[in-house]
Design an enzyme around this catalytic site. Structure first.
Site, mmCIF file in Angstrom:
data_model
loop_
_atom_site.group_PDB
_atom_site.id
_atom_site.type_symbol
_atom_site.label_atom_id
_atom_site.label_comp_id
_atom_site.label_asym_id
_atom_site.label_seq_id
_atom_site.Cartn_x
_atom_site.Cartn_y
_atom_site.Cartn_z
ATOM 1 N N GLY A 14 0.841 -1.121 0.116
ATOM 2 C CA GLY A 14 0.205 0.066 0.009
ATOM 3 C C GLY A 14 0.844 1.293 0.019
ATOM 4 O O GLY A 14 1.763 1.173 0.622
ATOM 5 N N ARG A 75 0.480 -5.269 -5.972
ATOM 6 C CA ARG A 75 0.910 -6.721 -5.385
ATOM 7 C C ARG A 75 1.121 -7.623 -6.378
ATOM 8 O O ARG A 75 0.999 -7.369 -7.446
ATOM 9 C CB ARG A 75 -0.647 -7.108 -4.831
ATOM 10 C CG ARG A 75 -1.534 -6.019 -3.877
ATOM 11 C CD ARG A 75 -0.981 -5.711 -2.708
ATOM 12 N NE ARG A 75 -1.782 -4.857 -1.964
ATOM 13 C CZ ARG A 75 -1.521 -4.370 -0.671
ATOM 14 N NH1 ARG A 75 -0.201 -4.804 -0.075
ATOM 15 N NH2 ARG A 75 -2.187 -3.358 -0.048
ATOM 16 N N ASP A 106 4.822 -4.939 5.939
ATOM 17 C CA ASP A 106 5.297 -6.280 6.203
ATOM 18 C C ASP A 106 5.318 -7.202 5.240
ATOM 19 O O ASP A 106 6.291 -7.890 5.031
ATOM 20 C CB ASP A 106 4.000 -6.804 7.238
ATOM 21 C CG ASP A 106 3.903 -8.312 7.656
ATOM 22 O OD1 ASP A 106 3.567 -9.079 6.981
ATOM 23 O OD2 ASP A 106 4.555 -8.412 8.528
ATOM 24 N N THR A 128 4.293 2.210 5.693
ATOM 25 C CA THR A 128 2.914 1.925 5.774
ATOM 26 C C THR A 128 2.124 2.855 6.796
ATOM 27 O O THR A 128 2.730 3.183 7.971
ATOM 28 C CB THR A 128 2.622 0.228 6.340
ATOM 29 O OG1 THR A 128 1.360 0.072 6.682
ATOM 30 C CG2 THR A 128 3.701 -0.046 7.417
ATOM 31 N N ASP A 130 -0.326 2.023 8.663
ATOM 32 C CA ASP A 130 -0.680 1.334 9.975
ATOM 33 C C ASP A 130 -0.106 1.501 11.121
ATOM 34 O O ASP A 130 -0.390 1.058 12.302
ATOM 35 C CB ASP A 130 -1.032 -0.260 9.452
ATOM 36 C CG ASP A 130 -2.262 -0.380 8.554
ATOM 37 O OD1 ASP A 130 -3.169 0.380 8.822
ATOM 38 O OD2 ASP A 130 -2.339 -1.375 7.627
ATOM 39 N N ASP A 132 2.465 -0.740 11.938
ATOM 40 C CA ASP A 132 2.396 -2.049 12.595
ATOM 41 C C ASP A 132 3.437 -2.854 12.267
ATOM 42 O O ASP A 132 3.575 -3.955 12.520
ATOM 43 C CB ASP A 132 1.182 -2.829 11.820
ATOM 44 C CG ASP A 132 1.243 -2.864 10.424
ATOM 45 O OD1 ASP A 132 2.115 -2.407 10.064
ATOM 46 O OD2 ASP A 132 0.531 -3.791 9.887
ATOM 47 N N ARG A 174 -7.199 -3.231 9.194
ATOM 48 C CA ARG A 174 -7.872 -4.502 9.227
ATOM 49 C C ARG A 174 -7.254 -5.262 10.455
ATOM 50 O O ARG A 174 -8.016 -6.231 11.089
ATOM 51 C CB ARG A 174 -7.244 -5.307 7.923
ATOM 52 C CG ARG A 174 -7.936 -6.557 7.753
ATOM 53 C CD ARG A 174 -7.561 -7.179 6.402
ATOM 54 N NE ARG A 174 -6.120 -7.284 6.417
ATOM 55 C CZ ARG A 174 -5.354 -6.820 5.402
ATOM 56 N NH1 ARG A 174 -5.888 -6.369 4.399
ATOM 57 N NH2 ARG A 174 -4.005 -7.196 5.330
#
Length: 322
Positions: A14, A75, A106, A128, A130, A132, A174
């Protein structure tokens, strides 16, 4: 530089605000140190199909504050296969690329590890929204995305107040509720729903009722997408509380826009650090932002125990929204 002459750089997964700033730093610092830098279009998919071009100082002019990624991203299901990984390696050898910088999250780092296992010099830059990735306090794009949510919620609150409604705002996340949590704290959301922590809709409904009894005429509830459907949550709360609810899904709005000053600064620092790691002949490393300093750490750090959810901040949010 002892043999290191050509390096490649790609953005994968992303897109995140600040990726272009990191790319600019990799290209310009690389050229400053005498390296030939190649940009790889469309991430691993582009690498597999040989979409490789030499970058110049002008290639990255005026992109430092531009959102998205000028190298594009995609992707790649093929990169998850041994055949795809071998094709990627072959393309790097064909272009005589000695080291590869991967800007992504990730999944992008997992792809990088497969290339490192084949003897390639790899450096990862965590990009990213997120936030994360373990091993770093911040990832590129998170600060901008959080500010985008806060700005949107401030506008939604005006309408919520005017119409005396409860607004359910769904944000990205998510598997990770960091955007919802930090944006919720910043904008004073009445409830924050994240995938890491179970929630009780009856308790949230009771909180809405208590607020109404003391004169509160509107509420904002932030929902990370992984915590459940905003539409279903909104309908359940309307049924339980009797209050009218409206749903707003911010979606990909959170990924766009110019990077914040913090994201642009972190991205530039990480891009520069990536070149230092390459020139030091280190591999399977990633850049990280720890205690306001850009450092080098093992790429394996991204897959340790995982980035812990900030339960203390989550509990504070509940205490402030009584």
């Amino acid at each position: 530089m002892s043999g290191i002459k050509r390096i490649g750089v790609l953005t994968s997964g992303g897109d995140a605000p600040g990726m272009n700033a990191a790319l600019r730093a990799v290209v310009r610092k690389g050229i400053y140190h005498g390296l030939v830098v190649y940009g790889i279009n469309r991430g691993y998919e582009g690498l597999i199909h040989g979409e490789i071009q030499e970058m110049s100082l002008g290639s990255v002019a005026d992109i430092v504050l531009r959102g998205g990624t000028i190298l594009k991203t995609a992707r790649s299901a093929e990169m998850r296969t041994v055949e795809g990984q071998l094709k990627a390696t072959e393309q790097l050898h064909k272009s005589q690329i000695d080291a590869l910088v991967v800007i992504g999250g990730d999944g992008s780092f997992r792809g990088a590890q497969t290339l490192a296992a084949q003897g390639l010099q790899i450096v990862g830059i965590p990009g990213t929204i997120d936030n994360d990735i373990a091993g770093t306090d911040l990832t590129i794009g998170f600060d901008t995305a959080t500010n985008t949510v806060v700005d949107a919620v401030s506008k939604i609150r005006d309408t919520a107040s005017s119409h005396e409604r409860t607004f359910i705002v769904e944000v990205m996340g998510r598997d990770c509720g960091n955007i919802a949590l930090q944006a919720g704290i910043a904008c004073g959301a009445e409830s924050i729903l994240v995938p890491e922590i179970p929630y009780d809709l009856d308790e949230i409904s009771d909180k809405l009722k208590r607020g109404h009894q003391r004169g509160k005429n509107h509420s904002i509830i932030l929902v990370a997408e992984g915590a459940g459907s905003a539409f279903q949550i909104g309908e359940e709360l309307r049924s339980r509380s009797g209050f009218e609810t409206r749903i707003t899904i911010l979606g990909h709005l959170q990924r766009g826009g110019n990077p914040s000053a913090l994201d642009a600064m972190i991205a530039a620092g990480m891009g520069g650090k990536a070149i230092e790691i390459i020139l030091a002949h280190e591999t399977s490393k990633m850049t990280a932002y720890v205690n306001q300093v850009i450092i080098s750490t093992s790429l394996d750090a991204a897959y340790g125990k995982g980035r812990p959810f900030n339960r203390e901040l989550y509990d504070l949010a509940n205490e402030l929204s009584i």
